[in-house]
Design an enzyme around this catalytic site. Structure first.
Site, short mmCIF file in Angstrom:
data_model
loop_
_atom_site.label_atom_id
_atom_site.label_comp_id
_atom_site.label_asym_id
_atom_site.label_seq_id
_atom_site.Cartn_x
_atom_site.Cartn_y
_atom_site.Cartn_z
N LYS A 126 0.86 -1.26 -0.13
CA LYS A 126 0.23 -0.09 -0.10
C LYS A 126 0.81 1.17 -0.07
O LYS A 126 2.07 0.99 0.42
CB LYS A 126 -0.92 0.18 1.18
N ASP A 166 -6.94 4.10 -4.28
CA ASP A 166 -7.94 4.06 -3.22
C ASP A 166 -8.35 5.44 -2.80
O ASP A 166 -8.54 6.38 -3.73
CB ASP A 166 -6.70 3.67 -1.98
N1 GLU Z 1 -7.45 0.16 -2.58
C1 GLU Z 1 -8.31 -1.30 -2.78
C2 GLU Z 1 -8.18 -1.80 -1.67
O1 GLU Z 1 -8.13 -1.45 -0.40
C3 GLU Z 1 -7.88 -1.67 -4.19
C4 GLU Z 1 -6.40 -2.15 -4.11
C5 GLU Z 1 -5.99 -2.85 -5.44
O2 GLU Z 1 -7.04 -2.65 -6.29
O3 GLU Z 1 -4.82 -3.21 -5.85
O4 GLU Z 1 -8.15 -3.03 -1.68
#
Ligand code: GLU
Length: 448
Positions: A126, A166
């Site tokens: 992340k 996100d």
């Molecule tokens: N931000 C999204 C999550 O919390 C998607 C992450 C992604 O698609 O890599 O899972």
């Protein structure tokens, strides 16, 4: 002291002033006790938990950019590559003033288990920035994204780390980030997901987190003798997750009556008009007060400190889709007093630990975000598959796979909870099922 408690103390001592990271680790470790206690000697000898709670890489960087007045601005950039035991790091980028290293670590840690639950080969990561996209011009957003990628590009790649969106990062930002990556690297690869449909994006990715949340909620209700049909639903948030959760809830015959943003919340007893909501949030990028101005049946409430917003509305199902720790013990008490049957998290860790326990004690069906909002990242993994084979699947094909993944996740977490003696505790079921696969892969790969 048990190994679990020892490792929790280690995390608090080694990562000072990162309360959200501590909270995410505590929630996982507490529910893993049955598994860890049974394998304590082996796990302790291999320092399995210490390795699990320590990111493989943490990248911090400066992001300078020039605003429309010609003033140079400086933000902090983060990418936490947490765990690659089962696949390349995968997880979103968040642009919001609250982003710091601790927030990136909590989100990256959650992502490990979420991604494992999808059944697809993706590790956990992340990142993001404390940049605030609110009120910025398109040119400023582009300047920021280009500067951000000018540092990030050397750390990512289709087989290394594949970021996505996100909070604060949607199609527009992914486009600018992808363009800059391609320019610097001279490589056209599936290095980001959530891309536009003209340059390698997947159909249904935009809808996937919200739709997936409803597919899982529907399976949960069905398996417990109920159905979304006819249910009044309280939703928080007005971003991508909330919008498509509302849309799918309506398609399944439910009635979502609330949504919220950083300035206020809407109660619309006739049901949210999702097309109007999309127009305001996706096209105009305006505030929710405009929704109430355009629709007679809706009440708009300004957000006030200490006020409990959407959770005071009587509902059968609650779907927190805004942000971390938005639903506290007081909110949980209000929801239970109003007869809520199920709470499923569309956001990451929106419910505090005390509120989660209150729901569980009061026999409310509760599914945490690692399982309930996994549809977004699962569809990102489907986008990666399409990029690898250089093909695009139809909307129906992707949507059908997403439905199957969400149904499988529900049954996996339900079975894991039953198998480990905590039937109905879907939080523990998700953590255990997600952990076992990652632990097995880490063990097989030796001490790395
Ligand atoms: N931000 C999204 C999550 O919390 C998607 C992450 C992604 O698609 O890599 O899972």
């Amino acid at each position: 002291m048990s190994y679990v408690d020892e490792v929790y103390e280690y995390v608090v001592a080694k990562n000072p002033a990162q309360p959200e990271f501590h909270q995410a680790v505590k929630e996982v470790l507490d529910s893993l006790r049955v598994v860890i206690d049974a394998n304590e000697d082996e796990y302790r000898k291999d320092a399995l938990l210490e390795r699990l709670v320590t990111p493989e890489h943490q990248i911090l960087f400066r992001v300078p950019w020039v605003d429309d007045k010609g003033q140079v601005q400086v933000n902090n950039g983060f990418r936490v590559q947490f765990n690659s035991a089962i696949g390349p790091y995968k997880g979103g980028l968040r642009f919001h003033p609250s982003v710091n290293l601790g927030i990136s670590k909590f989100l990256g840690f959650e992502q490990i288990f979420k991604n494992s639950l999808t059944g697809l080969p993706i590790g956990g990561g992340k990142g993001g920035s404390d940049f605030d996209p609110k009120g910025k011009s398109d040119r400023e957003i582009m300047a920021f994204c280009q500067s951000f990628m000018t540092e990030l590009f050397r750390h990512i790649g289709a087989d290394t780390d594949v970021p996505a969106g996100d909070i604060g990062v949607g199609g527009r930002e992914i486009g600018y980030l992808f363009g800059q990556f391609k320019r610097i690297r001279d490589s056209y690869e599936g290095v980001l997901t959530g891309k536009g449909l003209t340059y390698g994006g997947s159909l249904a990715r935009t809808q996937a987190t919200g739709y997936g949340l409803l597919y899982l909620t529907q399976e949960l209700l069905k398996c417990n003798g109920s159905d979304i049909k006819g249910k009044t639903i309280a939703v928080s948030g007005a971003g991508n997750v909330a919008i498509y959760a509302i849309e799918k809830a309506q398609q399944l015959g439910g009635k979502p009556v609330t949504c919220s943003d950083s300035t206020g919340w809407i109660y619309d007893p006739e049901g949210i008009d999702v097309e109007l909501l999309k127009e305001i949030k996706e096209v105009k990028r305006a505030r929710l007060s405009e929704y109430a101005a355009a629709r007679k049946s809706a009440e708009y409430h300004e957000k006030k400190n200490g006020e409990h917003g959407v959770w005071t509305v009587k509902c059968d199902v609650a779907l927190p889709c805004a942000t971390q720790n938005e639903l506290d013990l007081e909110d949980a008490k209000a929801l239970v007093a109003n007869g809520v049957q199920a709470v499923c998290e569309g956001a990451n860790m929106p419910t505090t630990i005390e509120a989660t326990e209150y729901f569980q004690q009061n026999k409310v069906m509760f599914v945490g975000g690692k399982a309930a909002n996994a549809g977004g990242v699962a569809t990102s993994a489907l986008e990666m598959s399409q990029n690898s084979e250089r093909l695009s699947w139809t909307f129906e094909e992707v949507d059908q796979k997403l439905q199957q993944i969400m149904v499988n996740i529900y049954h996996n977490i339900d079975n894991a909870a039953k198998q480990y003696g905590c039937e109905g505790n879907y939080v523990a079921g998700a953590n255990i099922a997600g952990f076992l696969k990652v632990a097995e892969a880490m063990k097989a790969q030796g001490i790395v």
